[in-house]
Design an enzyme around this catalytic site. Structure first.
Site, PDB file in Angstrom:
ATOM      1  N   GLY A 290       0.840  -1.191   0.000  1.00  0.00           N
ATOM      2  CA  GLY A 290       0.000   0.000   0.000  1.00  0.00           C
ATOM      3  C   GLY A 290       0.871   1.235   0.000  1.00  0.00           C
ATOM      4  CB  CYS A 291       0.322   4.559   1.479  1.00  0.00           C
ATOM      5  SG  CYS A 291       1.169   6.120   1.725  1.00  0.00           S
ATOM      6  CG  PHE A 292       5.905   5.177  -0.633  1.00  0.00           C
ATOM      7  CD1 PHE A 292       5.424   6.374  -0.144  1.00  0.00           C
ATOM      8  CD2 PHE A 292       6.357   5.148  -1.937  1.00  0.00           C
ATOM      9  CE1 PHE A 292       5.385   7.514  -0.919  1.00  0.00           C
ATOM     10  CE2 PHE A 292       6.335   6.292  -2.733  1.00  0.00           C
ATOM     11  CZ  PHE A 292       5.844   7.480  -2.217  1.00  0.00           C
ATOM     12  CD1 TRP A 293       4.760   8.750   2.468  1.00  0.00           C
ATOM     13  CD2 TRP A 293       2.648   9.379   2.851  1.00  0.00           C
ATOM     14  NE1 TRP A 293       4.505   9.849   1.687  1.00  0.00           N
ATOM     15  CE2 TRP A 293       3.216  10.257   1.899  1.00  0.00           C
ATOM     16  CE3 TRP A 293       1.328   9.571   3.245  1.00  0.00           C
ATOM     17  CZ2 TRP A 293       2.510  11.325   1.346  1.00  0.00           C
ATOM     18  CZ3 TRP A 293       0.630  10.629   2.698  1.00  0.00           C
ATOM     19  CH2 TRP A 293       1.221  11.502   1.755  1.00  0.00           C
ATOM     20  CB  CYS A 294       1.664   2.571   5.751  1.00  0.00           C
ATOM     21  SG  CYS A 294       0.193   3.586   5.538  1.00  0.00           S
TER      22      CYS A 294
END
Length: 191
Positions: A19-23
């Site tokens: 999913g989102c690479f921030w996570c």
């Protein structure tokens, strides 16, 4: 940037999309034995894609992190267990409200050993029926990696009060803190 830098022999690299690479970055930068976590794009058809190009879903890239780690401290198996536990690997091309192939669940392995371990861990999770639906994580050879733009780095730690951090990233980090507390770097241990 394409990953072509020399890696010391005692360090391993694996590229993961969840999913989102921030996570994913927020989770793995807290793991003991992880040397670096770089957000970027992998698995696509063009060189040096931008965030906007990847978000269009037309380049085939996934938002991913490239993790360099010391296998004497944390094994590939442990990295993969954390990976699968801290996202939903049963939703095709989706993590929560993030929808599209750029948010797929994927392991981009760098060796046959990593591939074998990924397949084994996935099978173990399936056999234990950890999830009520089948795991759809793609397990594929690593080809290239392009670092994300500077403003994506350390997004979670630099924006802790942002709604996305509170509602999407915090629960993933809390799963890590709860289930894998013995794998945390000292500065992230709960007191």
């Amino acid at each position: 940037m394409n990953n072509s830098a020399e890696i010391p022999n005692d360090i391993e690299v694996i590229t993961l999309a969840s999913g989102c690479f921030w996570c994913t970055e927020a989770v793995f930068k807290r793991v003991n034995g992880v040397i670096s976590v770089i957000s970027g794009y992998t698995g696509g058809s063009i060189n040096n894609p931008s965030y906007d190009e990847v978000c269009s879903g037309e380049t085939g890239h996934a938002e991913a992190v490239q993790i360099k780690f010391d296998p004497k401290i944390i094994s590939v198996k442990q990295i993969l267990e954390i990976f699968w536990y801290t996202h939903d690997p049963t939703t095709l091309n989706r993590q929560g409200n993030d929808v599209g192939t750029q948010y797929r669940s994927a392991v981009f392995y760098n060796s046959e050993g990593q591939k074998d371990i990924a397949l084994k861990v996935k099978d173990e999770l399936e056999n234990k029926k950890v999830y009520s639906s089948p795991i759809v994580t793609e397990i594929t050879p690593f080809r290239n990696f392009y670092e994300a733009e500077e403003y994506h780095r350390d997004y979670y730690d630099n924006n802790r009060t942002a709604p996305y951090c509170n509602y999407v990233i915090d629960p993933k980090v809390n799963k890590l803190l709860t289930k894998f507390s013995s794998n945390l770097k000292g500065e992230y241990l709960k007191h």
